[in-house]
Design an enzyme around this catalytic site. Structure first.
Site, PDB file in Angstrom:
ATOM      1  N   HIS A 183      -5.013  -6.068   0.988  1.00 46.06           N
ATOM      2  CA  HIS A 183      -3.889  -6.720   0.304  1.00 46.06           C
ATOM      3  C   HIS A 183      -2.560  -6.239   0.892  1.00 46.06           C
ATOM      4  O   HIS A 183      -1.768  -5.599   0.222  1.00 46.06           O
ATOM      5  CB  HIS A 183      -3.939  -6.453  -1.204  1.00 46.06           C
ATOM      6  CG  HIS A 183      -2.750  -7.011  -1.934  1.00 46.06           C
ATOM      7  ND1 HIS A 183      -2.522  -8.368  -2.053  1.00 46.06           N
ATOM      8  CD2 HIS A 183      -1.700  -6.414  -2.542  1.00 46.06           C
ATOM      9  CE1 HIS A 183      -1.388  -8.565  -2.702  1.00 46.06           C
ATOM     10  NE2 HIS A 183      -0.866  -7.395  -3.008  1.00 46.06           N
ATOM     11  N   ASP A 209      -3.639 -13.290  -3.937  1.00 43.60           N
ATOM     12  CA  ASP A 209      -3.782 -13.885  -2.602  1.00 43.60           C
ATOM     13  C   ASP A 209      -4.629 -15.162  -2.662  1.00 43.60           C
ATOM     14  O   ASP A 209      -4.351 -16.135  -1.962  1.00 43.60           O
ATOM     15  CB  ASP A 209      -4.423 -12.865  -1.641  1.00 43.60           C
ATOM     16  CG  ASP A 209      -3.570 -11.614  -1.507  1.00 43.60           C
ATOM     17  OD1 ASP A 209      -2.337 -11.747  -1.448  1.00 43.60           O
ATOM     18  OD2 ASP A 209      -4.138 -10.508  -1.477  1.00 43.60           O
TER      19      ASP A 209
HETATM   20  N1  LIG Z   1      -1.817  -6.428  -6.411  1.00 41.28           N
HETATM   21  C1  LIG Z   1      -0.877  -7.345  -6.245  1.00 41.28           C
HETATM   22  O1  LIG Z   1      -1.144  -8.456  -5.789  1.00 41.28           O
HETATM   23  C2  LIG Z   1       0.539  -7.056  -6.655  1.00 41.28           C
HETATM   24  C3  LIG Z   1       1.472  -8.103  -6.746  1.00 41.28           C
HETATM   25  C4  LIG Z   1       2.775  -7.815  -7.155  1.00 41.28           C
HETATM   26  C5  LIG Z   1       3.135  -6.495  -7.442  1.00 41.28           C
HETATM   27  N2  LIG Z   1       2.208  -5.504  -7.337  1.00 41.28           N
HETATM   28  C6  LIG Z   1       2.546  -4.102  -7.650  1.00 41.28           C
HETATM   29  O2  LIG Z   1       2.515  -3.885  -9.049  1.00 41.28           O
HETATM   30  C7  LIG Z   1       3.332  -2.742  -9.371  1.00 41.28           C
HETATM   31  C8  LIG Z   1       4.220  -3.031 -10.563  1.00 41.28           C
HETATM   32  O3  LIG Z   1       5.158  -4.047 -10.260  1.00 41.28           O
HETATM   33  P1  LIG Z   1       6.245  -4.526 -11.347  1.00 41.28           P
HETATM   34  O4  LIG Z   1       6.984  -5.632 -10.716  1.00 41.28           O
HETATM   35  O5  LIG Z   1       5.600  -4.737 -12.674  1.00 41.28           O
HETATM   36  O6  LIG Z   1       7.176  -3.226 -11.425  1.00 41.28           O
HETATM   37  P2  LIG Z   1       8.189  -2.795 -12.616  1.00 41.28           P
HETATM   38  O7  LIG Z   1       9.061  -1.730 -12.062  1.00 41.28           O
HETATM   39  O8  LIG Z   1       8.813  -3.996 -13.224  1.00 41.28           O
HETATM   40  O9  LIG Z   1       7.209  -2.171 -13.705  1.00 41.28           O
HETATM   41  C9  LIG Z   1       6.481  -1.016 -13.474  1.00 41.28           C
HETATM   42  C10 LIG Z   1       6.213  -0.342 -14.796  1.00 41.28           C
HETATM   43  O10 LIG Z   1       5.459   0.843 -14.531  1.00 41.28           O
HETATM   44  C11 LIG Z   1       5.927   1.822 -15.405  1.00 41.28           C
HETATM   45  N3  LIG Z   1       5.573   3.164 -14.940  1.00 41.28           N
HETATM   46  C12 LIG Z   1       6.125   3.908 -13.958  1.00 41.28           C
HETATM   47  N4  LIG Z   1       5.515   5.100 -13.868  1.00 41.28           N
HETATM   48  C13 LIG Z   1       4.541   5.105 -14.808  1.00 41.28           C
HETATM   49  C14 LIG Z   1       3.570   6.039 -15.207  1.00 41.28           C
HETATM   50  N5  LIG Z   1       3.476   7.240 -14.632  1.00 41.28           N
HETATM   51  N6  LIG Z   1       2.731   5.703 -16.205  1.00 41.28           N
HETATM   52  C15 LIG Z   1       2.820   4.489 -16.785  1.00 41.28           C
HETATM   53  N7  LIG Z   1       3.715   3.565 -16.454  1.00 41.28           N
HETATM   54  C16 LIG Z   1       4.562   3.865 -15.485  1.00 41.28           C
HETATM   55  C17 LIG Z   1       7.440   1.602 -15.484  1.00 41.28           C
HETATM   56  O11 LIG Z   1       8.001   2.234 -16.617  1.00 41.28           O
HETATM   57  C18 LIG Z   1       7.497   0.084 -15.544  1.00 41.28           C
HETATM   58  O12 LIG Z   1       7.450  -0.381 -16.870  1.00 41.28           O
HETATM   59  C19 LIG Z   1       4.083  -2.412  -8.086  1.00 41.28           C
HETATM   60  O13 LIG Z   1       3.443  -1.341  -7.442  1.00 41.28           O
HETATM   61  C20 LIG Z   1       3.939  -3.668  -7.250  1.00 41.28           C
HETATM   62  O14 LIG Z   1       4.036  -3.412  -5.876  1.00 41.28           O
HETATM   63  C21 LIG Z   1       0.933  -5.772  -6.954  1.00 41.28           C
END
Ligand SMILES: NC(=O)c1ccc[n+]([C@@H]2O[C@H](COP(=O)([O-])OP(=O)(O)OC[C@H]3O[C@@H](n4cnc5c(N)ncnc54)[C@H](O)[C@@H]3O)[C@@H](O)[C@H]2O)c1
Length: 338
Positions: free
Chosen positions: A200, A173
Site C-alpha cells: 500500500h 486501493d
Molecule cells: N490504509 C489506507 O489506505 C490509509 C488511507 C488514508 C490514511 N491512512 C492513514 O491513517 C492514519 C490516520 O489518518 P487520519 O487522516 O485519520 O489522521 P488524523 O490526524 O485526522 O487522526 C488521527 C487520530 O489518531 C489519534 N492518535 C494519535 N496518536 C494516538 C495514540 N497513541 N493512540 C490513539 N490515538 C492516537 C489522534 O488523536 C487523531 O484523532 C494516518 O496514518 C494515515 O496515513 C491510511
C-alpha cells in the site's frame, strides 16, 4: 469453488446500510476521533452486525462517543480517552480497527510517517496483544507496508501471534480501482471488482486489471495511465486537501467495507473475499496483499496472485525491493526497541 475475484456480496454499504442479519460483535476503533476515525465510527454505528462499539483516542473521544450514542441503532457506544483507559476499551473486542496516527501533507511519502506512526502502532498493538489477543486486528495507519510487520512482531513478542488475524487495510486501493475503471468504461462502479495486490504505497500498489470483473480491456498506454492514477490516488487527495490531511471519507468507507466483510465471514457467511496486506507465502516477500477467502477464524485461504499478464509480473518484480525494505524497517523497529 470460489471465484478469487468475486466482489463481497453484502457488505452493507453498496446495498444500503441495513442488512437483514443481526449479530453481536464487539468492535473497537483506536484513533476514533481523527479524520478517518469519526466517519468510520459513524458507518460502524449504523451496522446491525455490531452490538458494542468502543471508541479510543488520546483526545476528544467523550464528545465523539456522546454524539454517536444518540443515533437510533443498536450498537452501544462507549468512549475511552488516554492510555489509562486503553485496556478497558479493548475488553472483549473481537475486531479492532486502528486508524491512529499522523496523515501525510503535500510532498510527503507514506514512509515519511514512519517515525511517528511506528511507535503509535507498536503501543496500540502491544495493548491488543495483552488485552484482546484473539481479536482480528485491522491496521489502517500508514505506512501499512511497515505497520503490519510491526504489529506482527509485537504479537510474536507476547507469544500470541496468529497471522490469520492481522490485516493491513488496503481496501481503498480496490475501491479506487473499481471507481476509476467504471468511470472509463461507463460501468456501474458497484458491479466492478479489480483485485489489487502487493502493498500500500506507490508502485507497490498493483491493480490486476486483467482480472477485473466484468472483463475490461485498455490499450497499453491507457492501461499505464490508469495504473499510475490508482497508485498515486492517495497523493491526488493529499494535494487537493492542500495540507489539511489525506483521504478520510473514502478511507472510512473502505475501512467499513473491510470490517463488514470480516464480520460477515466471522458470522459464517461463505465466499467472502477481500484483498489485504498480510503474512504471506505467495511470493518471496514475507508480507503481501492478495485476495483472501475470509472465514470464522480470519484468513481461511490465501487465493494467491492467480493468472497474471507478463506486464503485471513486471509490476510485481519492480515492487519487490521497496516492499521488502519497508517490511524489514518495521521488523527492525520492534527488534531494536526491547
Ligand atoms: N490504509 C489506507 O489506505 C490509509 C488511507 C488514508 C490514511 N491512512 C492513514 O491513517 C492514519 C490516520 O489518518 P487520519 O487522516 O485519520 O489522521 P488524523 O490526524 O485526522 O487522526 C488521527 C487520530 O489518531 C489519534 N492518535 C494519535 N496518536 C494516538 C495514540 N497513541 N493512540 C490513539 N490515538 C492516537 C489522534 O488523536 C487523531 O484523532 C494516518 O496514518 C494515515 O496515513 C491510511
Amino acid at each position: 469453488m470460489f471465484s478469487r475475484i468475486a466482489r463481497p456480496a453484502a457488505h452493507g454499504l453498496v446495498r444500503g446500510l441495513s442488512t437483514s442479519s443481526q449479530a453481536s460483535a464487539r468492535v473497537a476503533v483506536l484513533g476514533a476521533s481523527g479524520g478517518i476515525g469519526q466517519p468510520l465510527s459513524l458507518l460502524l454505528k449504523n451496522s446491525p452486525l455490531i452490538s458494542n462499539l468502543a471508541l479510543y483516542d488520546i483526545a476528544h473521544t467523550p464528545g465523539v462517543a456522546a454524539d454517536l450514542s444518540h443515533i437510533e441503532t443498536r450498537a452501544k457506544v462507549t468512549g475511552y480517552m488516554g492510555p489509562d483507559q486503553l485496556p478497558e476499551s479493548l475488553k472483549g473486542a473481537e475486531v479492532v480497527v486502528i486508524p491512529a496516527g499522523v496523515p501525510r501533507k503535500p510532498g510527503m511519502t507514506r514512509d515519511d510517517l514512519f517515525n511517528t506512526n511506528a511507535s503509535i502502532v507498536a503501543t496500540l498493538s502491544d495493548a491488543c496483544a495483552k488485552h484482546c489477543p484473539e481479536a482480528m486486528i485491522c491496521i489502517i495507519s500508514n505506512p501499512v507496508n511497515s505497520t503490519i510487520p510491526i504489529t506482527s512482531e509485537v504479537f510474536k513478542k507476547h507469544g500470541v501471534y496468529n497471522p490469520n488475524h492481522i490485516f493491513g487495510v488496503t481496501t481503498l486501493d480496490i475501491v479506487r480501482a473499481n471507481t476509476f475503471v467504471a468511470e472509463l468504461k461507463g460501468l456501474d462502479p458497484a458491479r466492478v471488482n479489480v483485485p489489487v495486490i502487493g502493498g500500500h504505497a506507490g508502485k507497490t500498489i498493483i491493480p490486476l486489471i486483467s482480472q477485473c470483473t466484468p472483463k475490461v480491456e485498455f490499450p497499453q498506454n491507457q492501461l499505464e495511465v490508469l495504473i499510475g492514477r490508482i497508485q498515486e490516488a492517495g497523493t491526488e487527495v493529499v494535494k487537493a486537501k492542500a495540507g489539511a490531511g489525506s483521504a478520510t471519507l473514502s478511507m472510512a468507507y473502505a475501512g467499513a467495507r473491510f470490517v463488514f466483510s470480516l464480520l460477515d465471514a466471522m458470522n459464517g457467511k461463505e465466499g467472502v473475499i477481500e484483498c489485504s496486506f498480510v503474512r504471506s507465502e505467495e511470493t518471496e516477500c514475507p508480507y503481501f496483499s492478495t485476495p483472501l477467502l475470509l472465514g470464522k477464524n480470519g484468513i481461511e485461504k490465501n487465493l494467491g496472485l492467480g493468472k497474471i499478464t507478463s506486464f503485471e509480473e513486471k509490476l510485481v518484480a519492480d515492487a519487490m525491493s521497496e516492499l521488502k525494505g519497508s517490511i524489514k524497517k518495521g521488523e527492525e523497529f520492534i527488534k531494536s526497541h526491547k
